[in-house]
Structures are given as structure tokens and as C-alpha cells.
Design a protein around this motif. Structure first.
Motif, PDB file in Angstrom:
ATOM      1  N   VAL A  99       0.838  -1.207   0.000  1.00 17.96           N
ATOM      2  CA  VAL A  99       0.000   0.000   0.000  1.00 17.96           C
ATOM      3  C   VAL A  99       0.869   1.252   0.000  1.00 17.96           C
ATOM      4  N   HIS A 100       1.905   1.268   0.822  1.00 20.28           N
ATOM      5  CA  HIS A 100       2.774   2.445   0.896  1.00 20.28           C
ATOM      6  C   HIS A 100       3.440   2.725  -0.450  1.00 20.28           C
ATOM      7  N   GLY A 101       3.953   1.673  -1.100  1.00 21.05           N
ATOM      8  CA  GLY A 101       4.592   1.861  -2.395  1.00 21.05           C
ATOM      9  C   GLY A 101       3.627   2.379  -3.445  1.00 21.05           C
ATOM     10  N   THR A 102       2.392   1.879  -3.416  1.00 19.09           N
ATOM     11  CA  THR A 102       1.395   2.328  -4.383  1.00 19.09           C
ATOM     12  C   THR A 102       1.024   3.788  -4.140  1.00 19.09           C
ATOM     13  N   ILE A 103       0.880   4.167  -2.877  1.00 20.80           N
ATOM     14  CA  ILE A 103       0.586   5.567  -2.552  1.00 20.80           C
ATOM     15  C   ILE A 103       1.717   6.475  -3.014  1.00 20.80           C
ATOM     16  N   GLU A 104       2.955   6.070  -2.767  1.00 20.50           N
ATOM     17  CA  GLU A 104       4.094   6.895  -3.175  1.00 20.50           C
ATOM     18  C   GLU A 104       4.121   7.095  -4.682  1.00 20.50           C
ATOM     19  N   ASN A 105       3.736   6.063  -5.432  1.00 15.61           N
ATOM     20  CA  ASN A 105       3.723   6.170  -6.885  1.00 15.61           C
ATOM     21  C   ASN A 105       2.624   7.087  -7.389  1.00 15.61           C
ATOM     22  N   HIS A 106       1.635   7.393  -6.533  1.00 15.61           N
ATOM     23  CA  HIS A 106       0.534   8.278  -6.917  1.00 15.61           C
ATOM     24  C   HIS A 106       0.621   9.647  -6.249  1.00 15.61           C
ATOM     25  N   ARG A 107       1.691   9.896  -5.519  1.00 14.29           N
ATOM     26  CA  ARG A 107       1.746  11.086  -4.689  1.00 14.29           C
ATOM     27  C   ARG A 107       2.131  12.357  -5.458  1.00 14.29           C
ATOM     28  N   ASP A 108       2.919  12.234  -6.499  1.00 11.42           N
ATOM     29  CA  ASP A 108       3.570  13.402  -7.106  1.00 11.42           C
ATOM     30  C   ASP A 108       2.602  14.497  -7.530  1.00 11.42           C
ATOM     31  N   ASP A 109       1.610  14.145  -8.343  1.00 16.35           N
ATOM     32  CA  ASP A 109       0.713  15.191  -8.828  1.00 16.35           C
ATOM     33  C   ASP A 109      -0.655  14.610  -9.136  1.00 16.35           C
ATOM     34  N   PRO A 110      -1.612  14.780  -8.218  1.00 15.43           N
ATOM     35  CA  PRO A 110      -2.958  14.246  -8.437  1.00 15.43           C
ATOM     36  C   PRO A 110      -3.608  14.772  -9.709  1.00 15.43           C
ATOM     37  N   ALA A 111      -3.362  16.040 -10.061  1.00 14.56           N
ATOM     38  CA  ALA A 111      -3.968  16.594 -11.274  1.00 14.56           C
ATOM     39  C   ALA A 111      -3.470  15.855 -12.508  1.00 14.56           C
ATOM     40  N   LEU A 112      -2.182  15.529 -12.542  1.00 10.81           N
ATOM     41  CA  LEU A 112      -1.643  14.784 -13.675  1.00 10.81           C
ATOM     42  C   LEU A 112      -2.233  13.379 -13.721  1.00 10.81           C
ATOM     43  N   LEU A 113      -2.440  12.767 -12.563  1.00  9.58           N
ATOM     44  CA  LEU A 113      -3.039  11.434 -12.532  1.00  9.58           C
ATOM     45  C   LEU A 113      -4.425  11.445 -13.165  1.00  9.58           C
ATOM     46  N   ARG A 114      -5.194  12.481 -12.871  1.00 10.02           N
ATOM     47  CA  ARG A 114      -6.536  12.570 -13.460  1.00 10.02           C
ATOM     48  C   ARG A 114      -6.451  12.709 -14.972  1.00 10.02           C
ATOM     49  N   VAL A 115      -5.504  13.507 -15.450  1.00 13.83           N
ATOM     50  CA  VAL A 115      -5.334  13.668 -16.898  1.00 13.83           C
ATOM     51  C   VAL A 115      -4.966  12.338 -17.530  1.00 13.83           C
ATOM     52  N   MET A 116      -4.031  11.619 -16.935  1.00 10.92           N
ATOM     53  CA  MET A 116      -3.585  10.355 -17.507  1.00 10.92           C
ATOM     54  C   MET A 116      -4.703   9.325 -17.523  1.00 10.92           C
ATOM     55  N   ALA A 117      -5.493   9.302 -16.459  1.00  8.64           N
ATOM     56  CA  ALA A 117      -6.541   8.289 -16.350  1.00  8.64           C
ATOM     57  C   ALA A 117      -7.755   8.602 -17.206  1.00  8.64           C
ATOM     58  N   GLU A 118      -8.110   9.877 -17.302  1.00  9.58           N
ATOM     59  CA  GLU A 118      -9.381  10.249 -17.920  1.00  9.58           C
ATOM     60  C   GLU A 118      -9.262  10.773 -19.353  1.00  9.58           C
ATOM     61  N   GLN A 119      -8.117  11.328 -19.718  1.00 11.43           N
ATOM     62  CA  GLN A 119      -8.017  11.991 -21.010  1.00 11.43           C
ATOM     63  C   GLN A 119      -6.951  11.419 -21.930  1.00 11.43           C
ATOM     64  N   GLY A 120      -6.118  10.548 -21.410  1.00 13.48           N
ATOM     65  CA  GLY A 120      -4.997  10.068 -22.200  1.00 13.48           C
ATOM     66  C   GLY A 120      -5.375   9.052 -23.256  1.00 13.48           C
ATOM     67  N   PRO A 121      -4.592   8.994 -24.344  1.00 13.99           N
ATOM     68  CA  PRO A 121      -4.815   7.984 -25.384  1.00 13.99           C
ATOM     69  C   PRO A 121      -4.458   6.600 -24.863  1.00 13.99           C
ATOM     70  N   ARG A 122      -5.068   5.600 -25.455  1.00 16.99           N
ATOM     71  CA  ARG A 122      -4.825   4.229 -25.027  1.00 16.99           C
ATOM     72  C   ARG A 122      -4.408   3.398 -26.239  1.00 16.99           C
ATOM     73  N   SER A 123      -3.133   3.174 -26.390  1.00 14.40           N
ATOM     74  CA  SER A 123      -2.663   2.318 -27.470  1.00 14.40           C
ATOM     75  C   SER A 123      -2.843   0.862 -27.071  1.00 14.40           C
ATOM     76  N   ARG A 124      -2.862  -0.020 -28.051  1.00 11.31           N
ATOM     77  CA  ARG A 124      -2.965  -1.447 -27.751  1.00 11.31           C
ATOM     78  C   ARG A 124      -1.782  -1.898 -26.891  1.00 11.31           C
ATOM     79  N   GLU A 125      -0.610  -1.377 -27.220  1.00 12.11           N
ATOM     80  CA  GLU A 125       0.592  -1.759 -26.472  1.00 12.11           C
ATOM     81  C   GLU A 125       0.473  -1.349 -25.009  1.00 12.11           C
TER      82      GLU A 125
END
Length: 213
Positions: free
Chosen positions: A104-130
Motif C-alpha cells: 500500500v505504501h509503495g502504491t501511494i508513493e507512486n501516486h503522490r507526485d501530482d494528483p492533477a496529472l493522474l486525473r489527466v492520464m486516467a481520464e483523457q490520455g490515449p490508449r494504445s494497444r501496447e
């Protein structure tokens, strides 16, 4: 949104230290721009300006902003896999609470840097097959390691280790992302403690189990 690989791959991979430094500047600048302006307004011109490189130099590395965001997503996934403790051959003498704590701690640390960027990556980013395949493979690998650990660990008391492995991996990934990306100012230490307690109680079958017991 799913996209094919065309136009989502970097134009070149740096072979020299200076070129790698420039690529990292572009990625760091893009993370800042996407977090501040969102994906639609996070143009390559803004990214180049933030990175202090010419737009021509940016295009030498990435054909468009989709490719840049895919690279940021890939970097995020790689960091998440590096922090996953269940893949490191955990000794069965370590407590379930200790293993869940590090996961849990490692996963939180990987999400800590910038919540706004996380939302962009999850909600607006392109999804290639790869990229989608990498996400799926990573999840399957984590589930497989968790299944083996839960099957052999003397403290685990679940009826079905396969279902337990899926529940734990999915719960940690989804809840950490949701809380870190959607709850600015959240008390991460308290969140970590509550999530670890929930997982430990579920896996050990002890409703009174507390972290550190």
C-alpha cells in the motif's frame, strides 16, 4: 479511448547523456503543463516553452502530445511495478500486515507526485494497444504473485486465494488512485493505515487485527 500505435511512439530513443537529459526535461515539462492546463490546452508549444527547448527539438523526440502522455503513463506503470513487493519473493515469516503495508505504501508513493496529472492520464490520455496490454500484463503478474503468496502464507485464512488475490490487487490500485487523484489534501498516513487494516483483517480472518499486531 483506444488508439493504435501509430503516432504514439517516441521518434527516437536518446543514446547520449545530453539527449536523455533533454528528453527528461520534455517529460517533466509535459507533466507540469498537463497538470496545470489539462490535456486539451496542454499544447506542444506550451510544453516546449516550459522545457525551454524549441518546438522543433521537441518534435525530434515526440511526434505529438499523445506520444508524450503515453510515455508519462509508461513511466508511471514502470514505477508502480518497481514498488510492488509481492514480486520480490517475500519470506513467509513476514507478517501479512507487513507485506500489505509495503504494498500500500509503495502504491501511494507512486501516486503522490501530482494528483492533477493522474486525473489527466486516467481520464483523457490515449490508449494504445501496447499500453493497454502492458497494464493487463502487469495486473495479471501482480495477481499471480499474490495468489502464490496467499496460498502459502500461514496467516492467510481466505476460502479462495484466487479471488482474494484479485480483490486485493484491484482494491489497492483502484482505491489509491481514486483517493490520491480525487481528494486533494487527504491525510495519506491515515488512509494508508485504514487500507492496511482492512486488507489485513480480510486476509487473516481476524476482525480485531490491527497493524503492528
Amino acid at each position: 479511448m483506444t488508439s493504435d500505435r501509430r503516432g504514439l511512439q517516441p521518434r527516437k530513443r536518446p543514446r547520449q547523456v545530453r539527449a536523455e537529459f533533454t528528453r527528461q526535461r520534455i517529460l517533466d515539462a509535459a507533466a507540469h503543463v498537463f497538470a496545470e492546463y489539462g490535456y486539451a490546452a496542454g499544447t506542444t508549444n506550451r510544453i516546449a516553452e516550459q522545457a525551454r527547448v524549441s518546438i522543433g527539438s521537441l518534435y525530434q523526440y515526440y511526434p505529438n502530445k499523445d506520444a508524450i502522455l503515453v510515455e508519462l503513463l509508461t513511466r508511471h506503470l514502470d514505477a508502480g511495478m518497481a514498488e510492488f513487493p509481492l514480486e520480490q519473493g517475500e519470506p513467509l515469516s513476514e507478517s501479512v500486515e507487513g507485506i500489505m503495508r509495503r504494498y500500500v505504501h509503495g502504491t501511494i508513493e507512486n501516486h503522490r507526485d501530482d494528483p492533477a496529472l493522474l486525473r489527466v492520464m486516467a481520464e483523457q490520455g490515449p490508449r494504445s494497444r501496447e499500453l493497454l496490454e502492458r497494464v493487463t500484463q502487469g495486473e495479471r503478474r501482480r495477481i499471480a504473485h499474490a495468489r502464490r503468496l496467499f496460498r502459502d502464507h500461514p496467516q492467510v485464512r481466505v476460502a479462495d486465494v484466487g479471488i482474494a488475490a484479485r480483490l486485493v490487487v484491484s482494491a489497492v490500485e483502484m482505491m489509491v488512485h481514486k483517493v490520491m487523484a480525487g481528494s486533494p489534501g487527504v491525510d495519506t498516513a491515515r488512509f494508508e493505515n485504514e487500507l492496511v487494516t482492512m486488507l489485513t483483517r480480510y486476509l487473516t480472518g481476524d476482525p480485531l487485527a490491527e497493524p503492528g499486531d
